[in-house]
Design a protein around this motif. Structure first.
Motif, PDB file in Angstrom:
ATOM      1  N   LEU A 202       4.367   0.081  -2.142  1.00 14.57           N
ATOM      2  CA  LEU A 202       2.923  -0.133  -2.069  1.00 14.57           C
ATOM      3  C   LEU A 202       2.465  -0.229  -0.611  1.00 14.57           C
ATOM      4  O   LEU A 202       1.489   0.431  -0.225  1.00 14.57           O
TER       5      LEU A 202
ATOM      6  N   VAL B  75      -1.154   4.447  -4.586  1.00 12.26           N
ATOM      7  CA  VAL B  75      -1.440   3.017  -4.403  1.00 12.26           C
ATOM      8  C   VAL B  75      -1.930   2.418  -5.718  1.00 12.26           C
ATOM      9  O   VAL B  75      -1.472   1.353  -6.140  1.00 12.26           O
TER      10      VAL B  75
ATOM     11  N   GLU C 180      -0.072  -0.489  -7.864  1.00  8.83           N
ATOM     12  CA  GLU C 180      -0.741  -1.762  -8.138  1.00  8.83           C
ATOM     13  C   GLU C 180      -0.733  -2.062  -9.629  1.00  8.83           C
ATOM     14  O   GLU C 180      -0.549  -3.203 -10.042  1.00  8.83           O
TER      15      GLU C 180
ATOM     16  N   TRP D 122       2.685   3.313   0.916  1.00  9.64           N
ATOM     17  CA  TRP D 122       1.628   4.243   0.501  1.00  9.64           C
ATOM     18  C   TRP D 122       0.273   3.854   1.097  1.00  9.64           C
ATOM     19  O   TRP D 122      -0.546   4.720   1.388  1.00  9.64           O
ATOM     20  N   ARG D 123       0.045   2.579   1.304  1.00  9.44           N
ATOM     21  CA  ARG D 123      -1.190   2.166   1.980  1.00  9.44           C
ATOM     22  C   ARG D 123      -1.207   2.673   3.417  1.00  9.44           C
ATOM     23  O   ARG D 123      -2.231   3.136   3.920  1.00  9.44           O
TER      24      ARG D 123
END
Length: 183
Positions: A144, A170, A174, A147-148
């Motif tokens: 996560l 993302v 999540e 990818w952010r």
């Protein structure tokens, strides 16, 4: 002559004591963290499978401290402090040292990607985060963050389609994290 033979015997014994056999190699001072794949939560398991029914969901580590040695943990703290102070070059230096100690630590690679992003080195940030994703082996917490960072790097480069794909990743991560038990 006797002294020479004693020296040769002592040297040979010292070398034999230091030698390692194949497969017994120890990395000093800290061994690399094991490569671990984390099972998907029960909500993502195939419905026709009886494997793992009733088994507890193993939550992957959320922080570097859970899998890193003391030296790497200290270097990552230094890097975070340098990033917070606006010194990404110092952060990168600390993280590169941490990578030399634990080259397969996905958390270190992830933070290095954020550091490259802070240096406006967008291509390198994306590449390093992709490497971290490969090392994460299914750890959605690391993925996560990666990818952010990838989303931000692609957006900064003007790659709208790539940023949108990263945003989808993302969102999916999540959602998958909501299936893990809260700590």
């Amino acid at each position: 002559m006797l002294l020479r033979r004693l020296f040769i015997v002592a040297a040979t014994m010292a070398l034999a004591a230091c030698a390692t056999t194949r497969g017994d190699k120890q990395i000093w001072p800290y061994p690399e963290p094991p490569i671990v794949s984390y099972p998907a939560p029960a909500s993502e398991a195939p419905s026709n499978s009886n494997v793992g029914v009733g088994a507890p969901v193993v939550t992957p580590p959320q922080t570097a401290e859970a899998v890193s040695g003391e030296a790497v943990t200290a270097l990552m703290r230094q890097a975070r402090a340098a990033l917070d102070a606006g010194h990404p070059d110092q952060a990168a230096s600390s993280l590169e040292r941490a990578i030399r100690i634990e080259p397969r630590n996905a958390f270190v690679w992830s933070l290095l990607g954020k550091t490259y992003l802070a240096q406006d080195n967008f291509v390198q940030a994306e590449n390093v985060c992709s490497k971290s994703n490969a090392l994460a082996r299914g750890n959605p917490y690391v993925q996560l963050d990666n990818w952010r960072t990838i989303r931000a790097a692609r957006a900064a480069r003007g790659d709208g389609a790539g940023a949108a794909e990263a945003a989808r990743q993302v969102d999916a991560l999540e959602q998958s994290l909501s299936a893990y038990p809260a700590r």
